[in-house]
Design an enzyme around this catalytic site. Structure first.
Site, mmCIF file in Angstrom:
data_model
loop_
_atom_site.group_PDB
_atom_site.id
_atom_site.type_symbol
_atom_site.label_atom_id
_atom_site.label_comp_id
_atom_site.label_asym_id
_atom_site.label_seq_id
_atom_site.Cartn_x
_atom_site.Cartn_y
_atom_site.Cartn_z
ATOM 1 N N SER A 58 -20.661 -1.333 -5.204
ATOM 2 C CA SER A 58 -21.893 -2.094 -5.056
ATOM 3 C C SER A 58 -22.109 -2.992 -6.269
ATOM 4 O O SER A 58 -21.211 -3.736 -6.649
ATOM 5 C CB SER A 58 -23.068 -1.131 -4.811
ATOM 6 O OG SER A 58 -24.186 -1.828 -4.342
ATOM 7 N N ASP A 207 -21.603 -1.736 2.086
ATOM 8 C CA ASP A 207 -21.751 -1.283 0.697
ATOM 9 C C ASP A 207 -20.971 0.012 0.467
ATOM 10 O O ASP A 207 -21.120 0.992 1.200
ATOM 11 C CB ASP A 207 -23.239 -1.066 0.411
ATOM 12 C CG ASP A 207 -23.535 -0.894 -1.064
ATOM 13 O OD1 ASP A 207 -22.833 -0.116 -1.732
ATOM 14 O OD2 ASP A 207 -24.470 -1.545 -1.548
#
Length: 765
Positions: A58, A207
């Site tokens: 991320s 993500d």
């Protein structure tokens, strides 16, 4: 001699000595809190701690990717502290690339739902709530040259890199080690419901924090470093149920649901676990980047002795800088020899080639600046927010290719909005948008508002041509009922008896002028009716005057708008110059409050020029702004004073001005100026202090027989002002203000509203 033989034997046995010690750095996800990783990198380099491998998820993946791409910690810090970075994460175009050509009239929507309407009329919901058009381009721009150097192999970067993403369909993590670096960085921060996923190597990826938010295991399995430094910025570290904190944490339940737990115990005993003190920060505090960087820096300094005790090798700043320069010197210049459009049919490609000024039959080298300008011109139209940019490297020609890929289409959009207010001016809003793209872009829009004070229905059809011109027919119906806009908090002694019906139909033709200005010309048919009383006191037995206005107006509009918000802006500027010609037939059917006894008709023709400017300065906690407006016209009087007054140009300085009939702020010719001062208290909370002066060049006055005279008086100046708090929430502004008008009927008032207090303009404006 014995020591020498021991070293030789250990080496032959594959046992690493301290001189060969390798260090892996692992950076967790955490959205805005991931900015603290930049401070960790700064502290490690300053204290000559070697970094041989980087792994991230991320935001940690983005910071790791930037470092692996040859950026120094100072360069990364400059990026995250810049105004442009805030614009990327907020879905706004970079300053200088916020093109106005595709912008229409603002409406009170606060939520847009994108749907795909296919050929068999099936609806598919698009769940992203954030625009990624700026972020996508920024990522590919920042790492394109490093990606070219690596030849799509992340082991060939300045520092070998692994980025973790998630395959939602198979519910597995995906370790990205090859391909375009920008795709890997974009994929790893695709938070479900916030950003649209992108396709990497044939798979849609999300993500990486969904399944592995702190990928220490990836670093161990792939790189097998001697020492791991793991920095965790995520607050999700609970092994046991947090009984004492659950009520506070439940507000962030979606974040906890979407992110995998970051476990400190995953860092081995010979490693170092770093967790900066980020209490008081949220995952959306991108505006507090400086403090976040400092938090990571300070925490690393606190543990620097522990780190040095486990890492006996050093790497001087000079050596790191030399290696980084050597890597970056391999960069090829960003010159483009081809533009590719992937997923578009032949007619659509011709449209896009026009926008990019690219002729595939006669290709010429294109500079990066031209590519960037054309990209942001294209995506300034919301329909093209679905395109995804890539910069590819042609190793044979040592040049780049720009590729624009069409993602799943969003051709049907529903908008919801409205306002709730302490006065009876609340309403709800529904907007419908349908698109069709081929040789041209067709956009059909329907907007509907309903409330006691204001109701509206408006339909527009805009046809955009690739040579940057549009044709927009429009039909609209609007009503205002001032009698129904009573204040719910305080009693109004003399309510305004006025009901307005506004019907219009017409067409506008528009084209850009330069990068930031828009021109349009139009002709609009008008069919209006105003019902009003000529007295301040109204009884139920009174009949109202009915003033009917029919005819047309032609107009030329020159405008530009870079304001950061459609209401309660605090940065940017807005210019507008309008020149209009009116040809209107008047028909007055007098009621019993009129001195007239029979129907009166007349024809009126006049010109009007109006100019306005709104601009804000500074970008800190105090943002002063100015507002200027002026009107010049030769507009004639209508049959009585009230009909003349309500159809005269008006100055609307405050948020509720359009809901009030302010006699002292209407004139055929006037000048107005004001100061708009914005004090930022917190990230989304402002205090606003505004003051205005209105100078009618001639003010309108009623005679004894209800006729109108224009009085020239250089001394007459009328003032208005407001002071209040504004919270910029997901449903629009929530404002509590005290408003003052230099007007006998509307002197002082308190207004509380949630949502956008916005209405369409009257056809005579």
């Amino acid at each position: 001699m014995k020591h020498f033989l021991l070293v030789v034997i250990l080496s032959l046995c594959g046992i690493k000595t301290y001189s060969q010690q390798k260090v892996g750095l692992v950076l967790s996800g955490g959205a805005a809190k991931g900015i603290a990783h930049v401070g960790v990198l700064k502290a490690l380099e300053e204290h000559e701690v070697p970094i041989d491998y980087v792994v991230g998820t991320s935001m940690g993946g983005i910071i790791a990717g930037c470092y692996a791409a040859g950026m120094s910690p100072d360069q990364i810090e400059n990026i995250v502290l810049s105004e442009q970075f805030l614009r990327w994460v907020n879905g706004l175009p970079e300053t200088g690339y916020n093109y106005y050509y595709h912008e229409g009239e603002v409406n009170p929507n606060f939520l847009k739902v994108n749907l795909s309407l296919d050929s068999i009329l099936n609806f598919q919901l698009n769940t992203s709530i954030a625009s990624d058009v700026s972020l996508n381009f920024a990522l590919t721009e920042q790492v394109a040259q490093a990606s070219a150097i690596s030849k799509k192999d992340f082991d060939n970067l300045f520092v070998p890199l692994r980025v973790v993403a998630a395959d939602i369909f198979t519910q597995n993590q995906v370790i990205l080690e090859k391909g375009l670096l920008s795709d890997a960085l974009r994929a790893t921060q695709t938070v479900p419901f916030f950003y649209n996923p992108i396709r990497v190597e044939g798979k849609y990826l999300f993500d990486g924090g969904v399944y592995n938010n702190f990928p220490v295991d990836v670093a161990q399995d792939v790189f097998k470093p001697d020492v791991i430094i793991g920095c965790n910025v995520s607050s999700k570290i609970y092994n046991d149920y947090p009984y004492d904190l659950d009520e506070k944490l439940i507000a962030n339940s979606l974040l906890f649901l979407l992110l995998d737990k970051s476990d400190p115990a995953s860092v081995p005993k010979n490693g170092v676990y770093i967790q900066p003190d980020l209490r008081g920060y949220t995952s959306f505090d991108f505006a507090r980047a400086k403090s976040l960087v400092d938090s990571g820096y300070v925490q690393t300094l606190r543990q620097i002795e522990e780190i040095k005790s486990k890492i006996t090798t050093t790497r001087s700043c000079e050596e790191v800088t030399s290696r980084r320069n050597e890597f970056n010197n391999k960069n090829a210049p960003l010159i483009f020899n081809e533009i590719k459009f992937k997923g578009f049919n032949s007619k659509q490609r011709k449209y896009l080639q026009h926008i990019f000024h690219y002729n595939p039959a006669k290709p010429e080298p294109l500079s990066f600046s031209k590519i960037k300008r054309s990209y942001f011109k294209l995506v300034s139209e919301q329909y093209f927010n679905n395109v995804y940019p890539n910069i590819l490297f042609d190793s044979l020609n040592r040049s780049f290719q720009f590729q624009l890929t069409r993602r799943p289409q969003k051709n049907f959009q529903v908008e919801f909005g409205g306002v709730i207010a302490s006065r009876d001016i609340s309403n709800i809003f529904l907007g419908l948008n349908v698109y069709n793209f081929n040789n041209q872009l067709l956009h059909i829009y329907g907007g509907f508002q309903t409330g006691n004070f204001y109701k509206a229905a408006e339909i527009k059809t805009r046809l955009d041509f690739p040579f940057q011109m549009y044709v927009e027919p429009i039909i609209g119906y609007h009503t205002w009922d001032y009698l129904e806009s009573d204040d719910l908090i305080q009693k109004v002694s003399s309510p305004t008896v006025l009901r307005r019906v506004n019907r219009l139909f017409g067409v506008h033709v528009g084209w850009p002028m330069g990068s930031f200005f828009k021109n349009s010309i139009g002709i609009v048919g008008i069919n209006n009716r105003d019902d009003y009383s000529n007295r301040n006191v109204f009884v139920s037995s009174d009949t109202l005057d009915a003033l009917k206005l029919t005819g047309f107006k032609t107009e030329f509009i020159f405008s530009a708008n870079t304001l950061n918000r459609k209401q309660y802006a605090s940065s940017g500027k807005n210019y507008c110059l309008t020149a209009q010609y009116f040809n209107i037939n008047e028909e007055l059917e007098p009621g019993n409050t009129s001195v007239e006894e029979g129907t009166v008709e007349a024809n009126h023709q006049w010109f009007r020029v109006k100019a306005s400017l709104e601009q804000y300065f500074n970008a800190g906690w105090f943002r002063p702004g100015v507002y200027l407006e002026g009107v010049l016209s030769n507009q004639p009087f209508f049959q009585n004073y009230k009909g003349t007054l309500i159809n005269a140009p008006a100055f609307y300085p405050l948020q509720d001005s359009r809901t009030l009939l302010l006699e002292n702020f209407r004139s055929f010719n006037f000048l107005a100026a004001g100061s708009r001062n914005v004090f930022r208290i917190k990230n989304r909370l402002d205090f606003r202090l505004e003051g205005y002066a209105f100078k009618p060049i001639e003010y309108l006055k009623e005679t004894n027989n209800q006729e109108t005279v224009a009085v020239k008086d250089l001394k007459s100046i009328y003032f208005s002002g407001t002071a209040g708090l504004v919270l910029h929430s997901p449903i629009g502004p929530i404002s509590l203000s005290v408003n003052y008008y230099d007007d006998k009927e509307n002197k002082l008032g308190v207004l509380l509203h949630a949502g956008f207090l916005l209405y369409n303009k009257h056809s005579l404006e």
